[in-house]
Design a protein around this motif. Structure first.
Motif, mmCIF file in Angstrom:
data_model
loop_
_atom_site.group_PDB
_atom_site.id
_atom_site.type_symbol
_atom_site.label_atom_id
_atom_site.label_comp_id
_atom_site.label_asym_id
_atom_site.label_seq_id
_atom_site.Cartn_x
_atom_site.Cartn_y
_atom_site.Cartn_z
ATOM 1 N N PRO A 3 45.191 -24.385 25.062
ATOM 2 C CA PRO A 3 44.281 -23.255 24.857
ATOM 3 C C PRO A 3 44.321 -22.791 23.404
ATOM 4 C CG PRO A 3 45.561 -22.949 26.863
ATOM 5 C CD PRO A 3 46.161 -24.117 26.140
ATOM 6 N N ALA A 4 43.175 -22.860 22.719
ATOM 7 C CA ALA A 4 43.096 -22.520 21.302
ATOM 8 C C ALA A 4 41.639 -22.333 20.925
ATOM 9 C CB ALA A 4 43.725 -23.620 20.446
ATOM 10 N N LEU A 5 41.420 -21.765 19.754
ATOM 11 C CA LEU A 5 40.073 -21.669 19.207
ATOM 12 C C LEU A 5 39.713 -23.013 18.595
ATOM 13 C CD1 LEU A 5 37.636 -19.845 18.465
ATOM 14 C CD2 LEU A 5 38.755 -19.486 16.260
ATOM 15 N N ARG A 6 38.657 -23.599 19.077
ATOM 16 C CA ARG A 6 38.214 -24.880 18.547
ATOM 17 C C ARG A 6 37.368 -24.627 17.310
ATOM 18 N NH1 ARG A 6 41.773 -26.716 21.421
ATOM 19 N NH2 ARG A 6 42.338 -27.129 19.250
ATOM 20 N N GLY A 7 37.907 -24.900 16.143
ATOM 21 C CA GLY A 7 37.277 -24.552 14.882
ATOM 22 C C GLY A 7 36.120 -25.467 14.513
ATOM 23 N N THR A 8 35.262 -24.967 13.644
ATOM 24 C CA THR A 8 34.124 -25.762 13.200
ATOM 25 C C THR A 8 34.574 -26.953 12.357
ATOM 26 O OG1 THR A 8 33.798 -24.304 11.278
ATOM 27 C CG2 THR A 8 32.562 -23.795 13.273
ATOM 28 N N GLN A 9 35.551 -26.753 11.474
ATOM 29 C CA GLN A 9 36.035 -27.868 10.659
ATOM 30 C C GLN A 9 36.694 -28.922 11.535
ATOM 31 O OE1 GLN A 9 34.200 -27.047 8.238
ATOM 32 N NE2 GLN A 9 35.620 -27.305 6.545
ATOM 33 N N GLU A 10 37.434 -28.492 12.543
ATOM 34 C CA GLU A 10 38.042 -29.433 13.474
ATOM 35 C C GLU A 10 36.968 -30.311 14.103
ATOM 36 O OE1 GLU A 10 41.203 -28.560 16.784
ATOM 37 O OE2 GLU A 10 39.215 -28.389 17.703
ATOM 38 N N TYR B 177 53.789 -18.073 20.964
ATOM 39 C CA TYR B 177 52.674 -17.115 20.996
ATOM 40 C C TYR B 177 51.399 -17.840 21.401
ATOM 41 C CZ TYR B 177 49.215 -13.653 19.624
ATOM 42 O OH TYR B 177 48.171 -12.763 19.641
ATOM 43 N N GLN B 178 50.551 -17.100 22.124
ATOM 44 C CA GLN B 178 49.202 -17.587 22.408
ATOM 45 C C GLN B 178 48.250 -16.406 22.340
ATOM 46 O OE1 GLN B 178 48.244 -20.521 25.640
ATOM 47 N NE2 GLN B 178 46.972 -18.844 26.418
ATOM 48 N N ARG B 179 47.153 -16.585 21.626
ATOM 49 C CA ARG B 179 46.174 -15.511 21.500
ATOM 50 C C ARG B 179 45.544 -15.183 22.854
ATOM 51 N NH1 ARG B 179 41.683 -15.883 19.092
ATOM 52 N NH2 ARG B 179 41.414 -18.115 19.405
ATOM 53 N N GLU B 180 45.175 -13.923 23.045
ATOM 54 C CA GLU B 180 44.371 -13.552 24.200
ATOM 55 C C GLU B 180 42.981 -14.172 24.050
ATOM 56 O OE1 GLU B 180 44.437 -9.306 24.033
ATOM 57 O OE2 GLU B 180 46.240 -9.165 25.274
ATOM 58 N N LEU B 181 42.404 -14.620 25.166
ATOM 59 C CA LEU B 181 41.114 -15.315 25.114
ATOM 60 C C LEU B 181 41.091 -16.287 23.926
ATOM 61 C CD1 LEU B 181 38.482 -12.499 25.870
ATOM 62 C CD2 LEU B 181 39.310 -14.277 27.426
ATOM 63 N N PRO B 182 41.955 -17.278 23.919
ATOM 64 C CA PRO B 182 42.117 -18.111 22.729
ATOM 65 C C PRO B 182 40.850 -18.868 22.317
ATOM 66 C CG PRO B 182 43.270 -19.058 24.609
ATOM 67 C CD PRO B 182 42.865 -17.689 25.010
ATOM 68 N N HIS B 183 39.941 -19.109 23.259
ATOM 69 C CA HIS B 183 38.732 -19.857 22.926
ATOM 70 C C HIS B 183 37.680 -19.004 22.227
ATOM 71 C CE1 HIS B 183 37.992 -17.890 26.753
ATOM 72 N NE2 HIS B 183 36.689 -18.026 26.553
ATOM 73 N N VAL B 184 37.907 -17.679 22.138
ATOM 74 C CA VAL B 184 36.965 -16.761 21.495
ATOM 75 C C VAL B 184 37.535 -16.321 20.149
ATOM 76 C CG1 VAL B 184 35.772 -14.537 21.663
ATOM 77 C CG2 VAL B 184 36.107 -15.935 23.716
ATOM 78 N N LYS B 185 36.702 -16.356 19.114
ATOM 79 C CA LYS B 185 37.130 -15.873 17.793
ATOM 80 C C LYS B 185 36.880 -14.364 17.756
ATOM 81 C CE LYS B 185 36.756 -17.086 12.855
ATOM 82 N NZ LYS B 185 38.090 -17.705 12.696
#
Length: 262
Positions: free
Chosen positions: A185-192, A124-132
């Protein structure tokens, strides 16, 4: 939970616009009126607003609304979810310029315990993965299916076979003394980002294939609510995850908290 829209208690009319299910958000923890990585959260909101609405967002105004919501609730510790949407948005005319609205939800604070989780991988990959963005249905369904399968959560792998992220969290692996963040491609989190900035030791950002997982001896997951060790992925044991998690918590414990108030 109490909701505030554009600085005032949200009405039913305010919330009707959110039913369009088009928008984006950030979630954060507040302790003693302050936030770790506040600038990263505000940057995320600004960038998402430009991408989804073509509109600028005033970070100082958003910060003030977050602070005012806490003050109105008489809270110094809380969970905040800040959602950007538009009551004027019309999906039939998505390019029409519209003003955006900011919804601030105030809830009790959350601190996820460092309990080891077991994962299974799913394609699975989220749509627009870089956007929360607010399209979270598939994330919660994959977590539910993982629980039904007898594990705790799901780790996403793209059609290219590369590991990206978890349902609502980022992941990092370790091989010896080297920390590895999956490049995909993923959401780059703040904690990361906070962990990467403060780690100090050897770390890499590189593609991690599904076949590479057997070569790691530890893994951690992180989001704004905490950091926790990963004990098992697809039946494979990660024996050193507890120690890796302890180090990550120590690193994050040294990160400054930024006050919401001016």
């Amino acid at each position: 939970m109490t909701l505030y829209c554009n600085g005032r208690v949200a009405s039913a009319d305010d919330l009707a616009g959110a039913l369009t299910n088009y928008g984006h958000f950030t979630s954060l923890q507040v302790r003693n009126g302050a936030v770790q990585g506040l600038g990263l959260h505000l940057q995320r909101l600004q960038e998402g607003t430009v991408e989804l609405f073509g509109t600028a967002l005033d970070p100082l105004q958003v910060r003030a609304w977050m602070h005012d919501a806490l003050q109105a609730e008489g809270a110094v510790d809380a969970s905040l979810r800040v959602t950007v949407f538009s009551r004027q948005f019309d999906f039939r005319r998505p390019l029409r310029p519209v003003a955006v609205d900011v919804l601030v939800a105030v809830a009790p604070p959350v601190d996820l315990p460092a309990i080891a989780r077991r994962l299974r991988t799913v394609r699975y990959q989220r749509e627009l993965p870089h956007v929360k963005h607010v399209g979270t249905f598939a994330l919660f369904q994959h977590r539910r299916e993982a629980l039904l399968a007898g594990v705790d959560d799901a780790l996403f792998v793209g059609d290219d076979g590369l590991v990206s992220e978890g349902t609502t969290w980022n992941i990092a692996f370790a091989s010896g003394d080297t920390l590895i963040w999956p490049q995909a491609p993923a959401l780059r989190g703040t904690q990361e980002r906070l962990l990467q900035a403060g780690w100090g030791g050897d770390q890499q950002v590189r593609p991690v294939a599904l076949a590479d997982l057997t070569g790691f001896d530890a893994a951690i997951a992180c989001n704004a609510a905490g950091i926790w060790p990963i004990a098992v992925i697809d039946g494979g044991l990660l024996a050193n995850s507890e120690a890796l998690c302890a180090k990550a918590r120590q690193v994050l414990g040294a990160v400054a908290w930024q006050p919401l108030g001016a």
